[in-house]
Enzyme design. Sequence first.
Site, mmCIF file in Angstrom:
data_model
loop_
_atom_site.group_PDB
_atom_site.id
_atom_site.type_symbol
_atom_site.label_atom_id
_atom_site.label_comp_id
_atom_site.label_asym_id
_atom_site.label_seq_id
_atom_site.Cartn_x
_atom_site.Cartn_y
_atom_site.Cartn_z
ATOM 1 N N PRO A 128 0.831 -1.209 0.000
ATOM 2 C CA PRO A 128 0.000 0.000 0.000
ATOM 3 C C PRO A 128 0.862 1.253 0.000
ATOM 4 C CG PRO A 128 -0.883 -1.602 1.528
ATOM 5 C CD PRO A 128 0.435 -2.157 1.056
ATOM 6 N N CYS A 129 0.451 2.254 -0.801
ATOM 7 C CA CYS A 129 1.357 3.367 -1.083
ATOM 8 C C CYS A 129 0.951 4.757 -0.598
ATOM 9 C CB CYS A 129 1.597 3.446 -2.584
ATOM 10 S SG CYS A 129 0.080 3.528 -3.571
ATOM 11 N N PRO A 130 -0.141 4.961 0.149
ATOM 12 C CA PRO A 130 -0.513 6.330 0.523
ATOM 13 C C PRO A 130 0.575 7.101 1.259
ATOM 14 C CG PRO A 130 -2.321 4.832 0.997
ATOM 15 C CD PRO A 130 -1.145 3.982 0.621
ATOM 16 N N ASP A 131 1.401 6.397 2.021
ATOM 17 C CA ASP A 131 2.423 7.094 2.808
ATOM 18 C C ASP A 131 3.556 7.647 1.947
ATOM 19 O OD1 ASP A 131 1.270 6.836 5.368
ATOM 20 O OD2 ASP A 131 1.900 4.753 5.474
ATOM 21 N N PHE A 132 3.641 7.206 0.685
ATOM 22 C CA PHE A 132 4.669 7.731 -0.215
ATOM 23 C C PHE A 132 4.079 8.609 -1.303
ATOM 24 C CE2 PHE A 132 6.466 3.591 1.244
ATOM 25 C CZ PHE A 132 7.512 4.109 1.990
#
Length: 388
Positions: free
Chosen positions: A100-104
């Site tokens: 999962p990529c929301p933090d980047f």
Amino acid sequence: MFKAPTLFTFFAGAGFLDLGFETSGYNVAFVNEYHKPFMDTYRHARKGMKDVFNLHEPEFGYHVQDVSDFIQEPENTILSHRIEECRKRGELIGFIGGPPCPDFSVGGKNRGFEGDNGKLTATYVELICQQQPDFFIFENVKGLWRTQKHRSFFDQMIQKLKENGYMTTAKLINAIEFGAPQVRERIILFGIRGKSASELGIELQKGQTLDDIFPWEKHIKYKAEDIAKMPFPTMDPFAEKSLLPMPEGLPEELTVEYWFRKNDVKNHPNTQQYFKPRAGLAKFEVIPEGDDSKKSYKRLHRWRYSPTAAYGNNEVHLHPYEARRISVAEALAIQSLPKEYTLPDDITLSNAFKTVGNGVPYLAAKGIAQTVLDFIWVGERVYEVNSR
């Protein structure tokens, strides 16, 4: 003839990346996903496509659990035993996954490796180092590659992989270059264990790196710089149910309308699934066709490709010539999925659009899968390219 590589897939979502690999000749044997609605969709969609694509159930099943579970006492896990079983059969083992990529993501939380989702990237790398697959694919948002504070973390992960015996190469790809009707940039990291590369006859010459020999460009259909020069329309006045001829000089297969027709979205099982406001919004009728200049309420143009199919963070995409938001069926088409791919009737709209928006466009996944095979087999084609 070589056997098809055996895949263990992680953060599988609804299986877009897996499908691209499987229809290119890989054997998906083990599927992991934490979010049950995603896994339910994966299994539902697979049933509807199995006869068309000759899909088989994963030999080692579906696993709805946190990927962190697999790095606890690794020698005793189900995963370790399954991998060992494949090795005894002489199979080439690959891991594929996109944490999962929301933090980047610049448009997301941007917490980086300290965020709950960001930590999963380190977990995936740790899992690779522990289990030592022959090769792996890691997929994530471009922010991990282009944002300075995240790039430092990315480089640390690459160094760790190198210290554990892997050669790596990374590229920022754009889904539209593989024929998907969507601008969607993603960082793809490919790694191969040095020992496995030697066994396959892949050798680096003095001074070479994996970047020098990996065929990243081989399955690209359209160069981004060439697409930028094409006469795609910008905006036209919105007119409901209107007809508008396609301008000359365009590759039709890169347009939204082509994919709506190709997937027969009007008769697709998910065609009636779209958000309907309780009171009609006046802006649905006044935003010009093709006006995607704002963060939200972007109206697609029928004769142009779509912006990134991200439907979170209050981002709304409007139908080109209907006064409504796009449907799940239309979103699936924009992700270049086969028309046989469907979502369950009972999935919530929020989960439906989250499922679609999180996935890797099918044609991009397929292009990456074929690129890896070309590299692994050193030009010897042991698979039949699906013409879809």
